[in-house]
Design an enzyme around this catalytic site. Structure first.
Site, PDB file in Angstrom:
ATOM      1  CD  GLU A  54      28.851  50.600  20.402  1.00 13.31           C
ATOM      2  OE1 GLU A  54      28.530  51.339  19.366  1.00 13.31           O
ATOM      3  OE2 GLU A  54      29.462  49.649  20.201  1.00 13.31           O
TER       4      GLU A  54
ATOM      5  CG  ASN B  72      36.821  50.434  23.524  1.00 14.56           C
ATOM      6  OD1 ASN B  72      37.118  50.118  24.666  1.00 14.56           O
ATOM      7  ND2 ASN B  72      36.242  49.512  22.807  1.00 14.56           N
TER       8      ASN B  72
ATOM      9  CG  ASP C  10      24.638  52.853  20.466  1.00 14.99           C
ATOM     10  OD1 ASP C  10      24.988  51.584  19.794  1.00 14.99           O
ATOM     11  OD2 ASP C  10      25.382  53.757  20.717  1.00 14.99           O
ATOM     12  CB  ILE C  11      27.624  52.992  25.282  1.00 14.49           C
ATOM     13  CG1 ILE C  11      27.254  51.881  26.056  1.00 14.49           C
ATOM     14  CG2 ILE C  11      28.524  53.966  25.970  1.00 14.49           C
ATOM     15  CD1 ILE C  11      28.364  50.933  26.582  1.00 14.49           C
TER      16      ILE C  11
END
Length: 466
Positions: free
Chosen positions: A366, A331, A323-324
Site C-alpha cells: 500500500e 482489505n 502510505d495508505i
C-alpha cells in the site's frame, strides 16, 4: 513459423520457376564466377605489364651497375695515384723505407686499375681519353723513378722533395683526365637510359591501353554484380548489425521484386513486429500492472540516476513516500478486489496531480513513492498535502468503516540540500519522516528533521511486505 514471417505460396512458386542458366546459379556461385573471370583478365594484363617492366628494370639496372663499377675503378685509380705521390714525398723527407714500400704497393694498384678500365671504357671517345691518361701516368711514374734514383745516389731528401712538388703538375692533369673519362661515361649512360625510357614508354602505352580496356570491362561487371547482389546483401548485413546493437527501428531498403526484394520486405516486417513486441515488453517491465504506475525496479533505477544527477550538478531533489492508513483493515473488511480498486484509484489520483517530470511508482503493497527533480522541500510538502487532501475527499466504497470514517494516506518528505548533504541518504530520511507521520496520528504530511535521527547510508532499496 509465425504467419507474418511465412512466404506465400505464389511467392514460393515464383522463386522456384524456371530461370536462365546463369541466374539459376546460387549467389555464391555468381560471385565466385564473376571474380574468377575478373582475376583471369586482370592476371593476364598484369602479367604483361610486369614482364615488360621487369625487362626494362633489368636493362636499366645492368647499365647502372656498369657505371658504378666504372666510377669505383676510376676513384680507386685516383686514390692510388695520390697515395703514391704522398708516400714518395714522405719517404724523401723522412727516409723511412716503409713509405717507399707503400709507394710501390700503390704503383701495383695503379697498374691493376688501368687493366680493369679497358673493358669498362670501350667507346672511341673513352679509349682516347684512357690512352692519354696512361701516357700521363707513365710520365708521372718516370719522374718518380728519377727522383728516387737521385735520392739513392746520396743527394739530400729536401731538394728532391721540393723538385717533386714543383714537377707535380702532372697529378692535377691525371685527376682531370680521369674525371673526363667518368664524364664521358656518364653522358653515354644518360643517353642510353633516355633511349631505354622512350622504348619502355611506348611499350607501356600499349600495355596501359589494354589494361584500361580490361579495367573498364571489369568495372562494368562489378557494377552489375554490386547492384544486383552485393547491394541487397550489404543492406541485409547492415540491418543484422543494427539489430545486434538493439536498433530495432532500422529498416533495410527494398531492391526490386526479386528474391532479395522479398527477403528485405520480410526482414522489415519482422523488424516492425519485434519493435512492437519489445516496446510492449519494455513497458510491462517498468509498469506496475495494478496501478499503471512505474514499478519498484524502475523506481530504483531512476532514483540512482536522479541522485547522481543531483550530486553532479548541485540541483535540488525531493522524495515523497505515501502510505495508505489502515489499509490492512480495509482489505480484511472489504476483500482484496476492493483493496485493489483503492490502489488503482490512488494511483490515478497521483498520476493526475503530478508533473510530467516527476516519477510516480508503487513502492510495495500500500506504499507509493514520488521522485521530484528540481523541486524544493517547501514545494514538495505543498504537493504532498494537496494529494493527501484529494485522497481524503475522494469517496471510496465502505470507507465509513475506517477509523475516522474516511480512507486517508500519510506522507513523509525529504529533500536535498535542505535536509541532507548526501543524496544517497534521501530514501531513508523520507522513510523516517513517514514513520513520524504515522506516529502523529496519520492523514498528514511530515518533512524530515534531524530530531528523527540520522539516516543510514544504505544504498539497498527494500521492498515493504504487502
Amino acid at each position: 513459423m509465425r504467419p507474418e514471417y511465412a512466404m506465400r505460396a505464389d511467392e514460393t512458386a515464383s522463386v522456384l520457376s524456371p530461370a536462365p542458366p546463369l541466374t539459376g546459379l546460387s549467389v555464391r556461385a555468381k560471385i565466385l564466377l564473376t571474380f574468377l573471370l575478373i582475376a583471369v583478365v586482370m592476371g593476364g594484363i598484369l602479367g604483361l605489364v610486369w614482364h615488360g617492366k621487369g625487362q626494362f628494370d633489368q636493362v636499366n639496372r645492368r647499365m647502372v651497375e656498369e657505371h658504378l663499377q666504372a666510377v669505383s675503378v676510376v676513384k680507386e685509380l685516383q686514390l692510388a695515384v695520390m697515395t703514391q705521390d704522398h708516400a714518395v714525398s714522405r719517404y724523401l723527407l723522412s727516409g723511412d723505407p716503409r713509405w717507399l714500400e707503400t709507394g710501390d704497393a700503390e704503383r701495383s694498384r695503379i697498374t691493376q686499375a688501368l687493366l680493369r678500365c679497358h673493358p669498362l671504357f670501350d667507346t672511341r671517345a673513352e679509349v682516347e681519353v684512357l690512352e692519354e691518361l696512361e701516357k700521363s701516368l707513365g710520365r708521372h711514374r718516370r719522374r718518380m723513378d728519377d727522383v728516387l734514383q737521385v735520392h739513392r745516389a746520396g743527394a739530400q731528401g729536401e731538394p728532391e722533395a721540393n723538385r717533386l712538388r714543383r714537377e707535380s703538375g702532372l697529378l692535377p692533369e691525371i685527376l682531370r683526365q680521369s674525371e673526363s673519362l667518368l664524364s664521358i661515361h656518364q653522358g653515354l649512360l644518360e643517353r642510353n637510359q633516355a633511349e631505354a625510357q622512350r622504348m619502355a614508354g611506348r611499350y607501356r602505352k600499349l600495355e596501359y591501353a589494354t589494361l584500361l580496356l580490361a579495367v573498364l570491362a571489369t568495372l562494368s561487371a562489378v557494377l552489375v554484380l554490386r547492384s544486383t547482389v552485393l547491394a541487397p546483401i550489404n543492406s541485409l548485413a547492415e540491418g543484422a548489425r543494427q539489430f545486434g546493437r538493439g536498433q530495432l527501428d532500422h529498416r533495410v531498403p527494398v531492391h526490386g521484386d526479386d528474391e532479395f526484394g522479398r527477403l528485405s520486405r520480410t526482414f522489415n516486417e519482422m523488424a516492425a513486429a519485434l519493435q512492437r513486441e519489445r516496446g510492449r515488453l519494455t513497458e510491462m517491465s517498468m509498469t506496475d500492472e495494478l496501478t499503471r504506475l512505474r514499478n519498484f525496479r524502475h523506481f530504483a533505477s531512476r532514483l540512482e540516476e536522479e541522485i547522481r544527477r543531483a550530486e553532479r550538478y548541485g540541483h535540488p531533489l525531493a522524495l515523497v513516500l505515501f502510505d495508505i492508513d489502515h489499509f490492512k483493515l480495509y482489505n480484511d473488511t472489504h476483500g482484496h478486489p476492493a483493496g485493489n480498486e483503492v490502489l488503482r484509484v490512488i494511483g490515478r489520483l497521483l498520476r493526475d496531480n503530478a508533473r510530467q517530470t516527476d516519477l510516480l511508482a508503487r513502492y510495495g503493497g500500500e506504499e507509493f513513492v514520488a521522485i521530484l527533480p528540481e523541486t524544493t522541500k517547501a514545494d514538495t510538502v505543498q504537493l504532498a498535502e494537496k494529494i493527501c487532501r484529494l485522497i481524503e475527499l475522494h469517496k471510496f466504497p465502505g470507507e465509513e468503516q475506517q477509523p475516522g470514517g474516511r480512507l486517508t494516506v500519510s506522507a513523509g518528505v525529504a529533500a536535498v540540500p535542505e535536509d541532507l548533504a548526501h543524496s544517497p541518504l534521501l530514501l531513508d530520511a523520507a522513510d523516517r519522516a513517514l514513520y513520524a507521520a504515522k506516529a502523529a496520528g496519520r492523514n498528514c504530511v511530515v518533512a524530515y528533521s534531524p530530531e528523527m535521527g540520522m539516516p543510514r547510508r544504505d544504498h539497498t532499496l527494500r521492498l515493504r511486505p504487502n
